[in-house]
Design a protein around this motif. Structure first.
Motif, short mmCIF file in Angstrom:
data_model
loop_
_atom_site.label_atom_id
_atom_site.label_comp_id
_atom_site.label_asym_id
_atom_site.label_seq_id
_atom_site.Cartn_x
_atom_site.Cartn_y
_atom_site.Cartn_z
N PHE A 253 -2.77 14.36 2.54
CA PHE A 253 -2.99 13.18 1.71
C PHE A 253 -3.46 13.60 0.32
CE2 PHE A 253 -4.27 8.77 1.13
CZ PHE A 253 -5.33 8.86 0.25
N TYR B 149 0.87 -1.18 0.00
CA TYR B 149 0.00 0.00 0.00
C TYR B 149 0.90 1.22 0.00
CZ TYR B 149 -3.68 3.16 1.70
OH TYR B 149 -4.57 4.18 1.85
N LEU C 276 3.66 4.00 8.78
CA LEU C 276 4.09 4.46 7.47
C LEU C 276 5.59 4.71 7.45
CD1 LEU C 276 1.38 7.14 6.65
CD2 LEU C 276 1.73 5.02 5.42
N TYR D 30 1.76 12.18 -0.37
CA TYR D 30 1.39 13.34 0.41
C TYR D 30 2.00 14.59 -0.22
CZ TYR D 30 -0.35 10.62 4.37
OH TYR D 30 -1.08 9.79 5.18
N PHE E 266 3.16 1.54 3.25
CA PHE E 266 2.35 1.06 4.35
C PHE E 266 2.35 -0.45 4.29
CE2 PHE E 266 -0.39 1.79 7.73
CZ PHE E 266 -1.65 1.25 7.58
N PHE F 178 5.80 13.72 -0.88
CA PHE F 178 6.35 12.54 -0.23
C PHE F 178 5.59 11.31 -0.67
CE2 PHE F 178 9.03 14.46 2.97
CZ PHE F 178 8.44 15.69 3.22
N ILE G 178 1.16 5.65 -0.56
CA ILE G 178 0.42 6.90 -0.45
C ILE G 178 1.31 8.05 -0.90
CG2 ILE G 178 -0.94 8.38 1.11
CD1 ILE G 178 0.19 5.24 2.62
N ARG H 252 -3.17 0.51 -3.90
CA ARG H 252 -2.86 -0.78 -3.31
C ARG H 252 -2.07 -1.62 -4.30
NH1 ARG H 252 -6.05 -0.61 1.13
NH2 ARG H 252 -7.85 0.78 0.96
#
Lengths: 114, 115
Positions: B46, B32, B103, B36, B93, B89, B34, B51
Motif C-alpha cells: 500500500f 475509494y 478491490l 499499490y 474500492f 497498481f 488506492i 476518497r
C-alpha cells in the motif's frame, strides 16, 4: 508490523495433482483473500473470506476451493491442477472496517503446473 | 462490471525527475481508490489512498490526484529514486453494501528509474 506468510515461494506440480497453498497472517485480521497475478491481466480475485469458516467466490473461482478453519490461516486448494493454473498466487488480509482498502500481501507463491 | 485501467504499461524516467502514473476507471459510483507498489519478487504494498470527496492527497514524496469528472486517477512521485522502480497498481474500492471488501485492480504500470 503485519506479516502475511505464504508457505511456499515456488512449487512445481504435475497436471492432475492436488495442490495446497497456505497463508498465515499474524494480525488477527478478519478478512483474507487469494489473488492470482498474470502478466497483462493484473491481480484477479479467486476467493475471499470474511471471517472464520466463511468464504465467498471472487471473479475467477473455477478450479479452486478454499478453507478457513482458523482465523489466521486461509488455504487455497487446486483439486486437480491444470497447466492454465500456472501463475503467481498472492494471499492478502485486512481489517474488516468498511472504509479501508488497505490489503497486506504475502510475498507470493509461484506455481508451475507441468 | 467495473473496470480499472492504466493509460501506459511502462514508464521510464531519469533519477531525480518527477513521475506521473495514470489510471482510468469506468464506474462513476466508485468512491475509494488506492495505489499499490510491487517490487520485483515481492507482494504489493500500500502506498496511498484517496476518497471520492477529495481531489488531492499528499504523502511522503507522493501525491494522488482524483478527477471524478473524467474518471481519472494519477500518482505523482517527486524526485524519483532508483528504489521507486516497481510496478504500480491502482485499485478501486466501491462503496456498495455487498462488495465493500472487494478491490478491483488495474493491470499495472512498470516504472523504471534510470540512474
Amino acid at each position: 508490523d503485519v506479516k502475511v506468510t505464504q508457505s511456499s515461494r515456488y512449487l512445481v506440480k504435475r497436471t492432475g495433482e492436488k495442490v495446497f497453498l497456505e497463508c498465515v497472517q499474524d494480525m488477527d485480521h478478519e478478512n483474507m483473500f487469494w489473488y492470482r497475478q498474470d502478466p497483462g491481466l493484473g491481480l484477479r480475485l479467486i476467493y475471499f473470506s470474511y471471517d472464520v469458516k466463511m468464504k465467498e467466490k471472487g471473479d475467477i473461482p473455477e478450479g479452486y476451493s478454499v478453507s478457513r478453519e482458523k482465523k489466521e490461516r486461509f488455504s487455497l486448494i487446486l483439486e486437480s491442477a491444470s497447466t492454465n493454473q500456472t501463475s503467481m498466487y498472492l494471499c492478502a488480509s485486512r481489517y474488516r472496517e468498511r472504509n479501508t482498502g488497505e490489503l497486506f500481501f504475502g510475498e507470493g507463491s509461484r506455481l508451475t503446473v507441468l | 462490471g467495473e473496470s480499472v485501467g492504466l493509460h501506459l504499461p511502462t514508464l521510464s524516467v531519469q533519477e531525480g525527475d518527477n513521475s506521473i502514473i495514470n489510471c482510468a476507471y469506468s464506474n462513476s459510483a466508485s468512491d475509494y481508490f488506492i495505489w499499490y507498489k510491487q517490487e520485483s519478487g515481492k507482494g504489493p504494498q500500500f502506498i496511498i489512498d484517496i476518497r471520492s470527496n477529495m481531489d488531492k492527497r499528499q504523502g511522503q514524496r507522493v501525491t494522488v490526484l482524483l478527477n471524478k469528472t473524467v474518471k481519472h486517477l494519477s500518482l505523482q512521485i517527486a524526485a524519483t529514486q532508483p528504489g521507486d522502480s516497481a510496478v504500480y497498481f491502482c485499485a478501486e474500492f466501491p462503496w456498495s453494501g455487498g462488495s465493500n471488501y472487494k478491490l478491483t485492480f488495474g493491470k499495472g504500470t512498470l516504472l523504471t528509474v534510470n540512474p
